[in-house]
Structures are given as C-alpha cells and as structure tokens.
Design an enzyme around this catalytic site. Structure first.
Site, PDB file in Angstrom:
ATOM      1  CE1 TYR A  60      -4.103  -1.916   0.486  1.00  0.00           C
ATOM      2  CE2 TYR A  60      -2.604  -3.375   1.677  1.00  0.00           C
ATOM      3  CZ  TYR A  60      -3.816  -3.148   1.051  1.00  0.00           C
ATOM      4  OH  TYR A  60      -4.749  -4.152   0.973  1.00  0.00           O
ATOM      5  CB  SER A  61       4.507   1.593  -0.411  1.00  0.00           C
ATOM      6  OG  SER A  61       5.424   2.633  -0.591  1.00  0.00           O
ATOM      7  CG  ASN A  62       1.249   6.949   0.772  1.00  0.00           C
ATOM      8  OD1 ASN A  62       0.220   6.568   0.222  1.00  0.00           O
ATOM      9  ND2 ASN A  62       1.289   7.349   2.034  1.00  0.00           N
ATOM     10  CB  ILE A  64       5.363   1.594  -4.191  1.00  0.00           C
ATOM     11  CG1 ILE A  64       6.424   0.777  -3.432  1.00  0.00           C
ATOM     12  CG2 ILE A  64       4.901   0.872  -5.456  1.00  0.00           C
ATOM     13  CD1 ILE A  64       7.659   0.381  -4.243  1.00  0.00           C
TER      14      ILE A  64
END
Ligand SMILES: Cc1ncc(COP(=O)(O)O)c(C=O)c1O
Length: 306
Positions: A60-62, A64
């Site tokens: 869910y990485s911002n 990435i």
C-alpha cells in the site's frame, strides 16, 4: 509539472490556532513529502546517466505509487521491489499496485524474509544482475537528498509558528523540517508505527548532515493506533468528521493519525491554545482507495468517505 504555488497555508475553521500546509496540492500523484523526497534524487539519477529507478515498499506504499508516477513523468523505467510474495499470485492487484503497474513500474515481489535484506549488498547485486544498472532509492525514499528536499517544506513565511507537526515513517521528512526550523520553534513528530528506534534514526540522519539544529524537537508515540497500517473506528470517524468540517481529506496511515494527535493534545491541554501550530499535510491520499477496499473485503464498517 509540479505546482509549488498550490501549497498554501490554510487556517482550520474549528481550531483557530492551527494552520495546515497543503503540501498535498503539489501534484495529484507525487504529492506532499513524496515530491520533496524524490525530486533531487531524480535530478541526481539523470546526472548520473541512469535510466532506471529501483525502490522498495509494501503493497500500500505511498512511496511506491509516487516513484512509479514520478518515474513516468521524468522518463525513467521503474522497478518496485514489493514485500509479500503471495501478492504476485493474486488475481487483482490492490489500487496502489495497479496504479504503479499502470504507470509502467515493473513489480518484483519478494517474500517477507527476503525483503528484510533490502539494504544488503548481495540482494542489490542480484537485482542488478536481473535488471541491469539502476539508481537505488531506499524504502520510504529517505536518503540525504530526500532530507535536503524536505528542508524546503518550511519557508520564511512560516517563522511566525511556534509548533510544527508532521507524521513520521522513516524519519526523513521530519529531519529536513527540524534542520530548517527556527530556534523559537518546536517540531513534534507523530510516528505512524510503533517503536522507539525512530528517535535514534532521526539523530543519526541529523548527525550525517551536520547542519546546526536550532529548534527543539520530539516524537510523540501515543498516536500510532496499534502500529503501521493499523486503524481504529475512532480514527476513521475523526478523519470523516475532519473532512466534513474542514473540507480537507487526511489519510488513515500517516496524516490522519498526526492531526488526531495534535488536536487531542490541544483538547487535553498539552498544547496551549495561544500557540500558533503549523501541521504539514504530507499527502498520502492515494492509499485511501486501497484502505477502503481492504476494510470492505474484511467486513469492517469503517471506511473513509470520499
Ligand atoms: C503521507 C506520508 N506522510 C508522512 C510520511 C512519513 O515520511 P518519512 O518516511 O519521511 O518519515 C510518509 C511516508 O513516507 C507518507 O507517505
């Protein structure tokens, strides 16, 4: 491409001594601290003649999502090393990963065990063997260039504030803010995850740069809501109420926890209502769609109303 003029200091309606810096307005896909942390790195990558960026992150990485978008905007190929091998076999990618893939990012899934080696030279060498040369951006995007970029979050117009608050993940953003804050200011960080290690990590970054620190700073560990990615119905209700009254969307992983924390401290009298407080909206709104989808798939009622 990026609209720095869109960053305004907006006074809150319900809390007259709080102002929010709308870093989230910089760009829809590379917003807030992501722009601040990436842009000098992308300039460096270009200067070094690199054509590929490689970085690490969770599902869910911002970071990435932002690296995929920034890479596409700047004309880089991008590779995201993603924690969680099992995701490679899921039929539908979550909104963050499908956004990254649609932006052209190659997703390289690794097991959680393997992911722990993300700073290990052998793993980097193995990735270079597979993908060729790349410019490496660490997990969360934090390195010295990222911190330098975050030093521009505060401007001379912010000198009137007494307290500056920001969310903390890896500590890069707050390090840049601490370095540029003034001697009469206090910087308070709200870690989005559990653990006392962050104070030492921030100290280590501050030591590496050897820029004189003028402001007082501290971390407040009371508002992680159970840890990274964890939320409570109270937090989600707060984010929805904040959106209704202020018209400002917060994310459930970082900014929602920080704003909850600062208002709770104010309500409890730990901060003085005469102090002028600046809170930094570091973006992260891309994560809401994935959060809501996850809540629905696990039959949880609390979702963020968009
Ligand atoms: C929206 C948002 N705010 C704050 C942070 C924390 O930034 P840092 O990792 O630099 O502490 C992150 C994570 O990178 C983030 O995505």
């Amino acid at each position: 491409m990026f609209n720095l003029n869109a960053v305004i200091n907006q006074d809150l309606k319900q809390w007259p001594n709080i102002t929010i810096k709308r870093e989230d307005a910089i760009h829809p896909d590379v917003s807030g601290n992501k722009y601040r942390k990436l842009h000098l790195n992308l300039d460096a990558a270009k200067k070094q003649g690199k054509t590929t960026l490689l970085t690490f992150g969770g599902a869910y990485s911002n970071h990435i999502a932002a690296t995929a978008a920034a890479g596409a905007l700047y004309g880089f190929k991008t590779i995201g090393v993603i924690r969680g091998e099992e995701l490679a076999h899921s039929v539908n990618l979550n909104p963050t990963l499908s956004f990254a893939a649609n932006s052209g990012m190659t997703l390289h899934f690794v097991s959680r065990d393997m992911y722990r080696n993300k700073n290990n030279e052998q793993m980097i060498a193995q990735l270079a063997k597979q993908y060729g040369e790349f410019y490496l951006i660490p997990e969360g995007g934090t390195n010295l260039l990222a911190i330098e970029g975050c030093r521009s979050i505060l401007t001379h117009e912010d000198a009137a504030f007494d307290v500056i608050a920001t969310a903390v993940g890896t500590g890069g953003t707050i390090t840049g803010i601490i370095q540029s804050a003034l001697s009469h200011q206090e910087v308070i960080g709200f870690p989005a995850l559990r653990g006392d290690f962050l104070t030492d990590e921030i100290k280590a970054w501050l030591d590496k740069d050897a820029i004189e620190v003028l402001a007082k700073w501290s971390l407040n560990h009371h508002y992680h809501f159970g840890g990274y990615g964890k939320t409570t119905p109270e937090l989600i209700a707060f984010i929805n109420a904040f959106y209704r009254t202020e018209g400002i969307l917060l994310d459930p992983i970082y900014t929602g926890k920080m704003v909850f924390g600062i208002i709770d401290k104010l309500n409890r009298g730990y901060l003085n209502k005469t102090q002028k407080i600046l809170i930094i909206h570091t973006g992260g709104l891309q994560g809401i769609a994935g959060f809501n989808a996850h809540q629905k798939s696990t039959n949880k009622q609390d979702i963020i109303i968009l």
